[in-house]
Motif scaffolding. Structure first.
Motif, PDB file in Angstrom:
ATOM      1  N   PHE B 428      12.552  50.989  39.690  1.00 20.35           N
ATOM      2  CA  PHE B 428      12.166  52.013  38.725  1.00 20.35           C
ATOM      3  C   PHE B 428      13.227  53.086  38.582  1.00 20.35           C
ATOM      4  CE2 PHE B 428       7.997  50.022  39.734  1.00 20.35           C
ATOM      5  CZ  PHE B 428       7.873  49.401  38.503  1.00 20.35           C
ATOM      6  N   ARG B 431      15.383  51.695  36.046  1.00 23.56           N
ATOM      7  CA  ARG B 431      14.796  51.707  34.716  1.00 23.56           C
ATOM      8  C   ARG B 431      14.762  53.097  34.114  1.00 23.56           C
ATOM      9  NH1 ARG B 431      12.198  47.346  33.061  1.00 23.56           N
ATOM     10  NH2 ARG B 431      11.005  48.624  31.635  1.00 23.56           N
ATOM     11  N   GLU B 434      16.179  53.942  30.770  1.00 19.23           N
ATOM     12  CA  GLU B 434      15.541  53.330  29.598  1.00 19.23           C
ATOM     13  C   GLU B 434      14.330  54.115  29.115  1.00 19.23           C
ATOM     14  OE1 GLU B 434      14.488  49.257  30.457  1.00 19.23           O
ATOM     15  OE2 GLU B 434      16.085  49.152  31.967  1.00 19.23           O
ATOM     16  N   GLN B 435      13.779  54.911  30.023  1.00 15.89           N
ATOM     17  CA  GLN B 435      12.544  55.621  29.654  1.00 15.89           C
ATOM     18  C   GLN B 435      12.866  56.724  28.652  1.00 15.89           C
ATOM     19  OE1 GLN B 435       9.564  54.544  31.129  1.00 15.89           O
ATOM     20  NE2 GLN B 435      10.883  52.952  31.962  1.00 15.89           N
TER      21      GLN B 435
END
Lengths: 436, 436
Positions: B428, B431, B434-435
């Motif tokens: 996470f 990631r 990307e959020q």
């Protein structure tokens, strides 16, 4: 033919006959439930003893898992990188079976995994499961894993005689954003590895994409699927969230695909779930996965009691097995703290046998309550020998009684003078003349 | 004035204020629930410390028992004829309170009962209950007991500062035939003694006939009733039978009579109950006893696991507290086998605190889940110090972790390489860009 293929063809296998005999069902009931996928007999052809229709030299005495039958208990074994000794794993396996586990999983992650696995299978009279992903990534980063590697390990372990594989094929890349805001994220080892692989390669879950090929390998050896829940909640706050449910819907699809390709399939479930959400979880799985046997890990019903998670889990497991689960994975007192040792194994197995049996009694499984009634009659008759023999863990019950230096007939809780059972018998003996 | 009389008169007592503060309720909520009899504050005036408005020299820190509040746990202490040492009982009491019991009962039946009781009350910061019947018949046959003897013991113990009395006033002579054909008969010590007395004298239960006089004595000192269930089932086969329910209906009548005479009243419940019958038992008690706090013993959900009845009981107690009970009497691993020792006390208390807390979380008691969520955040952050401090039994959790020689951040279950939590955080973290 696999068990499910045989059942669909209307054929009774020796394994089905054994399961029927063990559980006082008719062979036809067993065959019909296997055919419908509501009952799984995890029995690799290479592990199944010849008298049960096995092709190999194995010694497996097959069992059935499903709502028609007694709820089953699994004990997890396995080395870790810090502690790896195959003899210790054998001791844990033998302890598990001695205390009444119905199946074991070899979750080893340290040492020579092939050697440990072969050694345990050769000694296992109960079904043995694995998570093949663990071997795939031993001593290398998950990112380097290729689909060929995956198929090779799956095929090798199937040939070795593993009876069921946990395969996290339902965790899709599109599920990851749903888990990003969780309190505990992804707590499944297999799930976190696949998440890492998908994120690194920016590709779909390879086990999902390879699913039909996996089925073909597994059908050849009759390895049952235990469809892993890589997104099982790791704390109460994450229970029954959209990440969990999205994966469950994919698992429902994979159940159908596995069955179509001649494979037996179970579905794995949570995890950490508040007591009030357990019924809902069981109902959803039953609906979404078309009655495939549900294999739950606990669920533990509070996060605050490390050191006692065999108890937090037994509470949830009783409710789970009452409302729909067929297979309980034990949790031991070491959960969240350490790799379980032999004593933890015993505590974990017994706690979950309690859950399984209490649920079987509560759901009215034919014959389940007889054990309790026999015990209660022995207790009322002061038949201590009978009580201690019938106890789920006779050894423990005997130790406690012996340490208290009891009278012949009574226990040290009350002694003869204060024994309510004795007095109650006198009361009703006195009353007997008044009875018609 | 008793707590219920004060509440009905619209008065807030210091004890009510303390309970409100402890449980983040308003004093008015506490007062209204006490007035309605749905919340009991067992606090003998002689035991209640001066700072809480008591008349005596006591040191009780009062607590409240009822559905509005956190589910409470009781630990039974007490000598037996075979083993009687007041210092050992003090050790058990201190252990109980240290591991988080909310109340204790002195069920001593051996040694100098008056001395043991006074000693424990003088040292008890928690409410202390007794079953006065035990003193009444120590060293003499129950048949010789007179009503004067009964009142004398009740009055003396009330003066000594006991906070709640188990009184088996609801077991009537006409109930006995209902219990005659049971598998386990009468398993309550008080119940079996009264049955013997009634049978011998061919008379009604004297505690039922003396009930108004008992109320007057108890109101004078504000001793709360714990209306005993002398016919609680002693095995699954006897659960929810007509004997149990007939007595429960009388307990419902006695709740009203106690309240009318200014007494607080709780109601005791089973016992041994299959998991599927627990909800029904809770609903019946709530209806029949007009919301009086339900104080259950277990219930244990299977008879077959002596040596592990803290677990069979924690399972039933979780369901009981979820569906309606407010007060859980612990059961220890020694149940059905021996008088519990100090280690049993610890296991029993923790198992039932797990049940109480899991049920409070499940019923959505405000604030209950915060503990779990804090624990889960600490777990995910590898904050071991926080996790071990927050654990329900920190000492046990520390022992298990320490024995496994863990890495700084990880546990020996998986070690660093296999830690799903670590990998999940990496996934996470990857990631995050990307959020949105």
């Amino acid at each position: 033919m696999t068990q499910i293929q045989a059942a669909r063809a209307g054929r009774l296998t020796p394994a089905m006959e054994r399961v029927a005999e063990q559980e006082q069902r008719t062979p036809d009931e067993i065959r019909d439930a296997v055919a419908a996928g509501r009952l799984v007999i995890p029995a690799n052809k290479a592990h199944l003893a010849a008298q049960y229709g096995g092709a190999g030299e194995g010694r497996l005495a097959p069992i059935g898992i499903g709502r028609l039958l007694r709820t089953k208990v699994n004990a997890n074994l396995g080395t870790s990188p810090d502690r790896s000794c195959k003899e210790e794993e054998l001791v844990k396996m033998e302890l598990s079976l001695r205390y009444g586990a119905d199946a074991v999983m070899d979750l080893s992650t340290g040492g020579d995994l092939d050697e440990i696995r072969s050694f345990l299978i050769a000694n296992a009279s109960a079904p043995l499961g694995t998570v093949p992903m663990y071997e795939m990534i031993q001593n290398r980063p998950v990112e380097e894993l290729t689909t060929d590697d995956m198929l090779r390990v799956i095929e090798k372990q199937a040939r070795q005689g593993v009876d069921f594989f946990t395969v996290h094929a339902g965790l899709l890349r599109e599920h990851l954003p749903l888990a990003a805001s969780r309190t505990a994220g992804i707590v499944s080892r297999g799930g976190s590895l696949l998440a890492k692989w998908m994120t690194y390669h920016d590709r779909q879950n390879p086990l999902y994409e390879l699913f039909d090929e996996l089925c073909d390998i597994m059908a050849q050896h009759d390895v049952a699927f235990s469809l892993g829940d890589g997104l099982r909640p790791g704390c109460l706050a994450d229970a029954t969230d959209e990440a969990q449910l999205a994966e469950l819907r994919v698992l429902g699809e994979l159940v159908q695909r596995a069955r179509e390709r001649g494979c037996q399939a179970m579905v794995e479930g949570p995890g950490h779930v508040p007591f009030d959400q357990i019924e809902k979880n069981m109902v959803l799985e039953e609906e979404i996965c078309d009655g495939a046997p549900f294999y739950v890990l606990g669920p533990i019903v509070t996060d605050v009691a490390p050191g006692y998670d065999h108890i937090t889990s037994a509470v949830g497991a009783t409710a789970a097995a009452y409302y729909g689960a067929s297979f309980l994975c034990y949790v031991t007192p070491a959960e969240h703290l350490a790799l379980p040792g032999p004593l933890d194994v015993r505590e974990g197995v017994i706690a979950h046998r309690i859950a399984a049996h209490a649920a079987d009694v509560a759901r009215g499984l034919p014959g389940a309550r007889e054990w309790d009634d026999r015990m209660s009659r022995a207790r009322t008759a002061f038949d201590w020998r009978g009580q201690l023999e019938m106890a789920m863990d006779s050894e423990r019950a005997r130790e406690i009684r012996k340490a208290s230096n009891p009278d012949d007939d009574y226990c040290s809780m009350c002694g003869r003078e204060w024994c309510a059972v004795r007095r109650s018998k006198e009361v009703f003996a006195d009353r007997k003349p008044e009875q018609p």
